[in-house]
Every structure is written in structure tokens, then in C-alpha cells.
Design a protein around this motif. Structure first.
Motif, PDB file in Angstrom:
ATOM      1  N   GLU A   1      -2.407  -6.341   1.240  1.00  0.00           N
ATOM      2  CA  GLU A   1      -3.294  -7.464   1.527  1.00  0.00           C
ATOM      3  C   GLU A   1      -2.484  -8.630   2.095  1.00  0.00           C
TER       4      GLU A   1
ATOM      5  N   LYS B   1      -3.285 -15.567  -5.996  1.00  0.00           N
ATOM      6  CA  LYS B   1      -4.305 -14.525  -6.213  1.00  0.00           C
ATOM      7  C   LYS B   1      -3.710 -13.125  -6.038  1.00  0.00           C
ATOM      8  N   ILE B   2      -2.827 -13.009  -5.042  1.00  0.00           N
ATOM      9  CA  ILE B   2      -2.156 -11.724  -4.812  1.00  0.00           C
ATOM     10  C   ILE B   2      -1.373 -11.333  -6.078  1.00  0.00           C
TER      11      ILE B   2
ATOM     12  N   SER C   1      -2.453  -4.812  -3.234  1.00  0.00           N
ATOM     13  CA  SER C   1      -2.208  -6.267  -3.187  1.00  0.00           C
ATOM     14  C   SER C   1      -1.095  -6.587  -2.195  1.00  0.00           C
TER      15      SER C   1
ATOM     16  N   SER D   1      -3.602 -10.110  -9.035  1.00  0.00           N
ATOM     17  CA  SER D   1      -4.107  -8.740  -8.980  1.00  0.00           C
ATOM     18  C   SER D   1      -2.965  -7.727  -9.090  1.00  0.00           C
ATOM     19  N   TYR D   2      -1.812  -8.091  -8.568  1.00  0.00           N
ATOM     20  CA  TYR D   2      -0.630  -7.220  -8.653  1.00  0.00           C
ATOM     21  C   TYR D   2      -0.217  -7.030 -10.118  1.00  0.00           C
TER      22      TYR D   2
END
Ligand code: ZN
Length: 509
Positions: free
Chosen positions: A413, A390-391, A410, A394-395
Motif C-alpha cells: 500500500e 495507518k500503515i 500494508s 495495520s502492519y
């Protein structure tokens, strides 16, 4: 595997003064994209350069009492020095007084469709600061809105480019994202501009007014090219357009799904969205595919200006805080599309929060634990508890949209997720009680490897330092491919890790 060619450029600044933080913003943003694309496996050509033909340079040289060429050579070096001082990985740096540039600009002129250019008498209001003509109604109190100076009245015979011939075509290209303008609000701005009607523009000036400085118009020894006409052609000239065109064919013409990207400031969008594509259309050459327009920088909330004395030379910031601290702030704390602000307090806050207490502290914590509880050796691979997929999603989304702030969010996070994991699991207590914490230790150290990977385009030196502590050589890092490296479990069991000096020193005040 054949790597996909990818061209990206910064604009080429006038070199009439030393660089300011606004310049460094553009260099850092463009460099981050270039590094990101290399990591994806593209064959990147990253171009930067200096506009040495501007009349502003001539005036600045005269003021400094220097020969123009000596003056521009000296000043261009302040810009090319970004390569080292800010780790800007451009592949070439073109200066517009070079022969390859002048020859290329003349070659482009020679290719203009004859129906698009004509010589005629002209009278207009010219701002040297902008290197552009103004209409009466564009002035504020009779002065250039940018330079607060009355423009000169210029009356002479010039060559003109019939931009109006391309009005319909330009509108379609922008509307359909064939030339994609990012951000969207800039695209809409320029579509509205095109709808108001495009006027023909002057593409030459008399030799006298140009002080004999610049690129001569082919077959007209009285005229020098309008500085923007030659300046824009730097992008193709650096690709040896006037020579054998090998690089030009590879990086500009390319093949299917071309990617030719210009990164520019909002003040010069007109030249890149309208003039440059129209010139290329007239010459029968391929167009840029994307133009990313960034905002301006203010200093402590004020417009940067010499008279206010608030101009900051990025070299000073690098000296005080280090290049990665500067890169991190400009990518993570400044809007990539709207105007951004540089504030010393905010800079130091950001530095301490994210680099000292965030990435720096986490690196040292994780490696200390590996040394203490695992003899400095990576334990057996265990599952991803951080949802790194998921990271990455979004990155990547952020990077594809030049939303650097989002990319850094990201990263942070993941830093926070690992920090939280440590505080929740309290590995030191578990180790003391004789519990097996090898699963947790793997998660932490593999998480750290992912942070380093995400940091490569952002703060490459720091990424390198983290990887070195995880046992990677410089050569290995250079050959990384994102697709492979972003998988979980790449860090192998049995790898020796070694904690090094702290990454970011705490600020003392
Ligand atoms: Zn002006």
C-alpha cells in the motif's frame, strides 16, 4: 532498559529426507516473527532443530545403507543450512541425538507426577510414518489416511501417560487462551476434540522395536521413549534444562506476561496442544503461551508427494530467484493459516509485480531523483503525506496475528502510494520549470525509508540494501527500535544518499 524475553520455536522435522517447500514456509514465518519481535525490542530466543530419533530416520538410513548417526548428521545439515540459504535467524539448532537433549528428556520424565504414568500391556495399530497409534475407526480402508499404508499391529508392554487426568485442565487452558491457539478455527477444532474425551497414550516402546535408537527411559533399560515425548522436550532442552537452567529460567520460565510461542504445522497440533502441555503440567513446569498453526503447501494445486515427483527443494528456488524472492512469496502470497499453494507462474508474477516493478523500481526511481534534483542529499524535512501511522497500525495488527499476507499488503500500500504521488506530481516537469520540489523529494525518500523498515522482518537483505543506499551502516540497522524508527522525519536533512545496483533483476524467459 531490560529487554523482555521472548521464546519462539519452529517444530523439529524428521530428517529422513531433504527439506521441501513446506518446511521453508514454517522457517520463514517463524523467522519473520522473530525479527519483528527483535525490532520491537524483545530479547528473542529463536529455536530450531532436527528430530533425529524418529524410527523413520532409522528406516531411511537402513535403506540408504548408512549408519544411522552418519545419516541423520548429514540430513540435519540440510535443515540447519536454512540459516544462510533463507536467512533464518535462529539462535540455536538442537539435534535430538545430542547429550543435552537426551539428558533433558530424561530429566523431564523423572519429573512426571507418578500418578500420571504406568506400565501396562498394550495392543494397537501403529503407523511408523506418523509415529503414532491409530484406532480402527481412524483408518480409511484399514490404512493410515496420511500414508495410505496399513499400520503394524504392535503388542507389547509400554509406559503410558494418563492424558485423561488433564482433560478438564487442558480444556480450560485452551478455552481461556492461556494457551492461545491461532487461528481461532484450530482452537475450536481442538476444543471439540477434547470434548470427545482424551485417551491415555503410550510414551515408550520396546528397545527392540526402536532398533535400540532413541532416548532410554530412566530406570527401565528395556524401554525407549516414544519419539514424540523426547522430541517435544527439545524446546526446553535447548535452554539447558539438564544443565544449570540459566537460559531455561530466562526464556521459558520468564516473569510477568510470559511469551513462549511454538510455530507448527496442522499435522502435529495434537502433540503440541494436548501432549506437550499435559506433560509440562505433570512435571510442574510452565506452559507455552501461544501455538500458531500453519497449513500445508500444495504444488500447482496438487498434494506434495514423492510418488507424484512434485516435491520442490527450496534450495533450488533460492538459486533461481534469490532468498528474498522466496521469503516474499511465502509470506505474501500464501495463506498463513489455510493450505497454501506454490505455483511457478504465480511465483514469477508476484516477483515481477511486487519486487521488480514495486519495491525495486521505486527504490531506483526515488534515489535517481534525489541524485538528479538534490545532488544526492536529503532536503529539509517535510510533512507525512502518506499517513504512515495507518500503515503501521495495520502492519502491526497483522504481525500480532501471524497474518503475514496482511503485513505485506500494508507494505505494498505504501509502495503504491509513493508511486502514485510520483505520477501525479511529475517532479521532472516541475524541476524543469524551475519549481522547488524539495518538499516532495523529502516525502519520497523518507517514504522509502519507511518501506525499508517495514521490510526488515520480511526480506532483511533487501531492507539492508535500501538502508545502505540511505546512508545507514549495518550496525545502525541492527540496533533499530521500531517505536523510534517508525516516526516520520527520522531521515535527517543533509544525509548523503547513493543509488546502487537494481535490487531485483527482471526475469528473462
Ligand atoms: Zn501414517
Amino acid at each position: 532498559m531490560n529487554k523482555k524475553p521472548y521464546f519462539i520455536s519452529t517444530s523439529i522435522p524428521y530428517v529422513n529426507a531433504q527439506p521441501h517447500v513446506g518446511h521453508s514456509l514454517e522457517y520463514i514465518e517463524t523467522d519473520a516473527v522473530a525479527r519483528y519481535k527483535r525490532l520491537l525490542g524483545s530479547d528473542v530466543f529463536f529455536l530450531s532443530g532436527a528430530d533425529e530419533n524418529s524410527l523413520k530416520n532409522v528406516q531411511a538410513a537402513e535403506k540408504a545403507g548408512k549408519d544411522v548417526q552418519t545419516f541423520v548428521d548429514e540430513h540435519s545439515r540440510y535443515f540447519s543450512a536454512f540459516k544462510d540459504s533463507l536467512n533464518i535467524s535462529f539462535d540455536d539448532f538442537i539435534k535430538t541425538t545430542e547429550k543435552r537433549h537426551k539428558d533433558g528428556a530424561q530429566k523431564l520424565w523423572g519429573k512426571f507426577d507418578k500418578k500420571d504414568i504406568e506400565k501396562k500391556a498394550y495392543k494397537g495399530l501403529y503407523c511408523v510414518g506418523c509415529e503414532a497409534f491409530f484406532k480402527e475407526e481412524e483408518l480409511i480402508d484399514g490404512k493410515c489416511p496420511d500414508h495410505k499404508k496399513e499400520p503394524e499391529v504392535i503388542e507389547e508392554e509400554n509406559w503410558f501417560f494418563k492424558l485423561s487426568n488433564y482433560q478438564k485442565q487442558l480444556k480450560e487452558l485452551v478455552e481461556k487462551d492461556i494457551i492461545k491457539i491461532t487461528p481461532e478455527f484450530r482452537k475450536n477444532e481442538w476444543l471439540a476434540f477434547i470434548d470427545r474425551g482424551l485417551e491415555d497414550f503410550s510414551i515408550s516402546r520396546s528397545k527392540e522395536r526402536a532398533h535400540g535408537w532413541g532416548v532410554e527411559v530412566p530406570e527401565d533399560d528395556e524401554q525407549i521413549m516414544y519419539v514424540w515425548v523426547d522430541a517435544l522436550s527439545n524446546y526446553t532442552n535447548a535452554l539447558d534444562f539438564s544443565g544449570d537452567e540459566t537460559l531455561y529460567k530466562k526464556y521459558w520460565v520468564q516473569g510477568e506476561e510470559r511469551e513462549v510461542v511454538h510455530v507448527i504445522g496442522k499435522g502435529i497440533a495434537k502433540f503440541h496442544v494436548l501432549y506437550w502441555p499435559a506433560m509440562l503440567l505433570s512435571a510442574g513446569m510452565p506452559l507455552p503461551t501461544e501455538i500458531f498453526v500453519h497449513g500445508y503447501m500444495t504444488i500447482e494445486g496438487e498434494k506434495m508427494s514423492k510418488s507424484l515427483g512434485n516435491v520442490i527443494n527450496p534450495a533450488e528456488l533460492v538459486e533461481t530467484y534469490g532468498k528474498d524472492a522466496v521469503r516474499y512469496y511465502f509470506l505474501g502470497a500464501v495463506s498463513s493459516t489455510k493450505d497454501g499453494d506454490f505455483s511457478k507462474d504465480r511465483f514469477e508474477e508476484f516477483y515481477t509485480a511486487h519486487l521488480v516493478n514495486g519495491i525495486g523500481n521505486l527504490t531506483s526511481r526515488v534515489l535517481t531523483m534525489l541524485e538528479k534534483y538534490s545532488e544526492g542529499v536529503v532536503p529539509t524535512i517535510s510533512a507525512d503525506c502518506f499517513h504512515t501511522d495507518k500503515i503501521y497500525a495495520s502492519y502491526i495488527h497483522a504481525f500480532e496475528n501471524y497474518a503475514f499476507e496482511g503485513a505485506i499488503k500494508s507494505i505494498n500500500e505504501l509502495v503504491r502510494a509513493i508511486d502514485t504521488k510520483i505520477s501525479e506530481e511529475r517532479p521532472w516537469e516541475k524541476a524543469k520549470n524551475g519549481e522547488d520540489i524539495s518538499e516532495l523529494l523529502y516525502q519520497l525518500v523518507e517514504g522509502l525509508r519507511h518501506i525499508a523498515l517495514l521490510l526488515i522482518p520480511v526480506i532483511p537483505d533487501t531492507a539492508q540494501k535500501i538502508f545502505a543506499q540511505l546512508g545507514y551502516s549495518e550496525e545502525e540497522i541492527k540496533s533499530f527500535l521500531f517505536d523510534k524508527e517508525k516516526e516520520w522525519g527520522v531521515l535527517e536533512q543533509g544525509t548523503d544518499v547513493k543509488r546502487d545496483n537494481i535490487l531485483f533483476a527482471r526475469l528473462t524467459s
